[in-house]
Scaffold this motif. Sequence first.
Motif, PDB file in Angstrom:
ATOM      1  N   CYS A   1      16.593  60.326  73.853  1.00 17.55           N
ATOM      2  CA  CYS A   1      16.129  60.862  75.165  1.00 17.55           C
ATOM      3  C   CYS A   1      15.019  61.693  74.922  1.00 17.55           C
ATOM      4  CB  CYS A   1      17.372  61.535  75.716  1.00 17.55           C
ATOM      5  SG  CYS A   1      18.585  60.723  76.516  1.00 17.55           S
ATOM      6  N   LEU A   2      14.969  62.538  74.024  1.00 15.13           N
ATOM      7  CA  LEU A   2      13.553  63.411  73.590  1.00 15.13           C
ATOM      8  C   LEU A   2      12.374  62.631  73.392  1.00 15.13           C
ATOM      9  CD1 LEU A   2      15.084  66.255  71.445  1.00 15.13           C
ATOM     10  CD2 LEU A   2      14.510  66.444  73.812  1.00 15.13           C
ATOM     11  N   ALA A   3      12.728  61.425  72.511  1.00 14.52           N
ATOM     12  CA  ALA A   3      11.394  60.613  72.268  1.00 14.52           C
ATOM     13  C   ALA A   3      11.079  59.494  73.429  1.00 14.52           C
ATOM     14  CB  ALA A   3      11.650  59.781  71.028  1.00 14.52           C
ATOM     15  N   GLY A   4      11.998  59.401  74.574  1.00 13.95           N
ATOM     16  CA  GLY A   4      11.585  58.552  75.478  1.00 13.95           C
ATOM     17  C   GLY A   4      12.082  57.082  75.217  1.00 13.95           C
ATOM     18  N   VAL A   5      13.034  57.079  74.175  1.00  7.87           N
ATOM     19  CA  VAL A   5      13.437  55.724  74.053  1.00  7.87           C
ATOM     20  C   VAL A   5      14.519  55.260  74.970  1.00  7.87           C
ATOM     21  CG1 VAL A   5      14.577  54.350  72.074  1.00  7.87           C
ATOM     22  CG2 VAL A   5      12.987  56.009  71.414  1.00  7.87           C
ATOM     23  N   LEU A   6      15.327  56.509  75.245  1.00 17.12           N
ATOM     24  CA  LEU A   6      16.244  56.209  76.239  1.00 17.12           C
ATOM     25  C   LEU A   6      16.062  57.154  77.612  1.00 17.12           C
ATOM     26  CD1 LEU A   6      19.490  54.993  76.538  1.00 17.12           C
ATOM     27  CD2 LEU A   6      20.047  57.187  75.398  1.00 17.12           C
ATOM     28  N   ALA A   7      16.334  56.820  78.750  1.00 14.93           N
ATOM     29  CA  ALA A   7      16.251  57.433  79.996  1.00 14.93           C
ATOM     30  C   ALA A   7      17.529  57.980  80.238  1.00 14.93           C
ATOM     31  CB  ALA A   7      15.702  56.490  81.281  1.00 14.93           C
ATOM     32  N   PRO A   8      17.467  59.630  80.273  1.00 14.68           N
ATOM     33  CA  PRO A   8      18.826  60.149  80.743  1.00 14.68           C
ATOM     34  C   PRO A   8      19.562  59.556  82.186  1.00 14.68           C
ATOM     35  CG  PRO A   8      16.996  61.534  80.935  1.00 14.68           C
ATOM     36  CD  PRO A   8      16.528  60.475  80.479  1.00 14.68           C
ATOM     37  N   THR A   9      20.879  59.862  82.075  1.00 15.28           N
ATOM     38  CA  THR A   9      21.198  59.589  83.415  1.00 15.28           C
ATOM     39  C   THR A   9      20.839  60.676  84.425  1.00 15.28           C
ATOM     40  OG1 THR A   9      23.252  58.712  82.288  1.00 15.28           O
ATOM     41  CG2 THR A   9      23.694  59.378  84.604  1.00 15.28           C
ATOM     42  N   SER A  10      20.595  61.781  83.964  1.00 14.26           N
ATOM     43  CA  SER A  10      20.113  62.898  84.863  1.00 14.26           C
ATOM     44  C   SER A  10      19.522  64.048  83.777  1.00 14.26           C
ATOM     45  CB  SER A  10      21.292  63.767  85.842  1.00 14.26           C
ATOM     46  OG  SER A  10      22.150  64.081  84.997  1.00 14.26           O
ATOM     47  N   GLY A  11      18.931  64.738  84.475  1.00 15.07           N
ATOM     48  CA  GLY A  11      17.922  65.894  83.800  1.00 15.07           C
ATOM     49  C   GLY A  11      16.545  65.337  83.476  1.00 15.07           C
ATOM     50  N   SER A  12      15.890  66.304  82.727  1.00 18.39           N
ATOM     51  CA  SER A  12      14.336  65.740  82.463  1.00 18.39           C
ATOM     52  C   SER A  12      14.005  66.066  81.019  1.00 18.39           C
ATOM     53  CB  SER A  12      13.466  66.535  83.313  1.00 18.39           C
ATOM     54  OG  SER A  12      13.489  67.995  83.364  1.00 18.39           O
ATOM     55  N   VAL A  13      12.865  65.362  80.402  1.00 17.56           N
ATOM     56  CA  VAL A  13      12.199  65.728  79.202  1.00 17.56           C
ATOM     57  C   VAL A  13      10.985  65.614  79.551  1.00 17.56           C
ATOM     58  CG1 VAL A  13      11.946  64.899  76.783  1.00 17.56           C
ATOM     59  CG2 VAL A  13      14.125  64.327  77.769  1.00 17.56           C
ATOM     60  N   VAL A  14      10.275  66.716  79.480  1.00 17.27           N
ATOM     61  CA  VAL A  14       8.927  67.092  79.723  1.00 17.27           C
ATOM     62  C   VAL A  14       8.005  67.273  78.698  1.00 17.27           C
ATOM     63  CG1 VAL A  14       7.155  68.424  81.354  1.00 17.27           C
ATOM     64  CG2 VAL A  14       9.391  68.029  82.071  1.00 17.27           C
ATOM     65  N   TRP A  15       6.822  66.502  78.649  1.00 23.89           N
ATOM     66  CA  TRP A  15       5.831  66.343  77.437  1.00 23.89           C
ATOM     67  C   TRP A  15       4.666  66.620  78.093  1.00 23.89           C
ATOM     68  CZ3 TRP A  15       4.625  67.891  72.913  1.00 23.89           C
ATOM     69  CH2 TRP A  15       3.308  67.252  72.273  1.00 23.89           C
ATOM     70  N   LYS A  16       3.545  67.414  78.138  1.00 23.87           N
ATOM     71  CA  LYS A  16       2.243  67.523  78.356  1.00 23.87           C
ATOM     72  C   LYS A  16       2.506  67.437  79.930  1.00 23.87           C
ATOM     73  CE  LYS A  16      -0.290  66.122  74.546  1.00 23.87           C
ATOM     74  NZ  LYS A  16      -1.376  65.092  73.981  1.00 23.87           N
TER      75      LYS A  16
ATOM     76  N   ALA B   1       4.397  65.939  82.151  1.00 23.27           N
ATOM     77  CA  ALA B   1       5.113  64.750  82.493  1.00 23.27           C
ATOM     78  C   ALA B   1       6.505  64.400  82.106  1.00 23.27           C
ATOM     79  CB  ALA B   1       4.077  63.536  82.306  1.00 23.27           C
ATOM     80  N   ASP B   2       7.546  64.263  83.033  1.00 23.82           N
ATOM     81  CA  ASP B   2       8.814  63.831  82.887  1.00 23.82           C
ATOM     82  C   ASP B   2       8.608  62.472  82.225  1.00 23.82           C
ATOM     83  OD1 ASP B   2      11.397  63.413  82.906  1.00 23.82           O
ATOM     84  OD2 ASP B   2      11.858  63.602  84.704  1.00 23.82           O
ATOM     85  N   LEU B   3       9.041  62.454  81.048  1.00 27.51           N
ATOM     86  CA  LEU B   3       9.086  60.967  80.417  1.00 27.51           C
ATOM     87  C   LEU B   3       9.660  59.873  81.199  1.00 27.51           C
ATOM     88  CD1 LEU B   3       9.942  61.753  76.809  1.00 27.51           C
ATOM     89  CD2 LEU B   3       7.830  61.850  77.872  1.00 27.51           C
ATOM     90  N   ALA B   4      10.917  60.260  82.238  1.00 29.60           N
ATOM     91  CA  ALA B   4      11.537  59.356  82.811  1.00 29.60           C
ATOM     92  C   ALA B   4      10.576  58.729  83.937  1.00 29.60           C
ATOM     93  CB  ALA B   4      13.038  59.713  83.289  1.00 29.60           C
ATOM     94  N   SER B   5       9.699  59.443  84.171  1.00 23.83           N
ATOM     95  CA  SER B   5       9.064  59.086  85.605  1.00 23.83           C
ATOM     96  C   SER B   5       7.808  58.166  85.115  1.00 23.83           C
ATOM     97  CB  SER B   5       8.322  60.255  86.097  1.00 23.83           C
ATOM     98  OG  SER B   5       7.516  60.762  85.315  1.00 23.83           O
ATOM     99  N   LEU B   6       7.768  57.939  83.709  1.00 18.93           N
ATOM    100  CA  LEU B   6       6.515  57.132  83.346  1.00 18.93           C
ATOM    101  C   LEU B   6       7.076  55.657  82.965  1.00 18.93           C
ATOM    102  CD1 LEU B   6       5.431  59.317  80.132  1.00 18.93           C
ATOM    103  CD2 LEU B   6       4.381  59.206  82.574  1.00 18.93           C
ATOM    104  N   SER B   7       6.064  54.849  83.096  1.00 24.74           N
ATOM    105  CA  SER B   7       6.382  53.253  83.199  1.00 24.74           C
ATOM    106  C   SER B   7       6.970  53.123  81.510  1.00 24.74           C
ATOM    107  CB  SER B   7       5.136  52.271  83.293  1.00 24.74           C
ATOM    108  OG  SER B   7       4.291  52.480  82.483  1.00 24.74           O
ATOM    109  N   ASP B   8       7.534  51.905  81.317  1.00 25.46           N
ATOM    110  CA  ASP B   8       7.955  51.550  80.203  1.00 25.46           C
ATOM    111  C   ASP B   8       6.625  51.446  79.088  1.00 25.46           C
ATOM    112  OD1 ASP B   8      10.619  51.433  80.751  1.00 25.46           O
ATOM    113  OD2 ASP B   8      10.541  49.221  80.923  1.00 25.46           O
ATOM    114  N   ARG B   9       5.597  50.843  79.896  1.00 25.84           N
ATOM    115  CA  ARG B   9       4.551  50.587  78.848  1.00 25.84           C
ATOM    116  C   ARG B   9       3.770  51.746  78.752  1.00 25.84           C
ATOM    117  NH1 ARG B   9      -0.568  47.085  80.792  1.00 25.84           N
ATOM    118  NH2 ARG B   9       0.786  45.500  80.325  1.00 25.84           N
ATOM    119  N   ARG B  10       3.999  53.000  79.502  1.00 26.56           N
ATOM    120  CA  ARG B  10       3.097  54.663  79.030  1.00 26.56           C
ATOM    121  C   ARG B  10       4.187  54.966  78.116  1.00 26.56           C
ATOM    122  NH1 ARG B  10       0.045  57.256  77.163  1.00 26.56           N
ATOM    123  NH2 ARG B  10      -0.169  59.445  78.009  1.00 26.56           N
ATOM    124  N   ARG B  11       5.666  54.785  78.102  1.00 31.31           N
ATOM    125  CA  ARG B  11       6.426  55.420  77.198  1.00 31.31           C
ATOM    126  C   ARG B  11       6.159  54.736  75.857  1.00 31.31           C
ATOM    127  NH1 ARG B  11      10.367  55.344  81.153  1.00 31.31           N
ATOM    128  NH2 ARG B  11      11.201  53.676  80.312  1.00 31.31           N
TER     129      ARG B  11
END
Length: 233
Positions: free
Chosen positions: A53-68, A70-80
Motif C-alpha cells: 500500500c505504501l508503494a502504491g502497488v495495492l490500493a487500500p480499501t480505505s485510508g490514504s497514502v500521501v506522497w508529494k 498526492a494520495d496514491l489511490a487517486s492516481l491512475s495506474d499509469r502514474r503509479r
Amino acid sequence: MNSPLVATDLVQTYGEGSNATHALAGVSLSVAPGESLAIMGPSGSGKTTLLHCLAGVLAPTSGSVVWKGADLASLSDRRRTALRRTDFGFVFQSGQLLPELPAVENAALPLMLAGTSRTEATRVAAAWLAHLGLAGLEQRRPGELSGGQSQRVAIARALAGSPGVVFADEPTGALDQATGADVLSVLTSATRSTGAALVVVTHDEAVARHCSRMITMRDGRVTGEYVHEEAAR
C-alpha cells in the motif's frame, strides 16, 4: 527536497461479510526523508500488505497514502507505475536481477525504462556499483556474483534513479547472517546519504536494529513503536 511519506488510517479488507479478512485494520505512520523504518511482525501480520500500500502497488480499501501532496489511490495506474520507476526504489529478498544482463545493465534498467539514454544510465549505474564496493564487477552476470554482491547490485538499481523512498522486502532473507548484516549496513548508509527514506519489511529483529525506527505489527495493527538511537546517527 524529498517529502515525507504519510499513511493515514489504512484498511485493507479481502472478502465480504462474515468471510471478510482484515489484512490492515487502521494503520497510520509517516516516514521522513533520510529515515529508515523497519516493519516487523510474524507471517500474516499485515507487514507486506502495508508495504504494498505504501508503494502504491495495492490500493487500500480505505485510508490514504500521501506522497508529494498526492494520495496514491487517486492516481491512475499509469502514474503509479511511473512513480515506481522514478520516485520509489525496490530491493527484494532474491534480488530479482535479470540473469542475462551484466551487473551494470541490471542496475541501469530502471533509468533506461524511464527514458534515460543508455550511455547516461550505465554511467550512473557504474558509479553506484563502485560506491557500493563492486568496481571491476560491472560486466559480471548474476550467476557470477555471490549472494551479497547480487544484493548490492539490487541496491544500486534501487538508488540509481535518485528515489525519494526505497522499499525493501526481506532484503537479507536469502543471505547468511554476516552477509545480511553487511548488506543492511550498505543499504541504510546509502539511503541516508542520499536523503531517501527507507522502509524495510522483516521478521528478523537483527535486521530491524539497523533501522532508525521500528514498528511491530500483529493482526493488521501496529502494536508497538521503537526508536534505535544508535542507528539513527
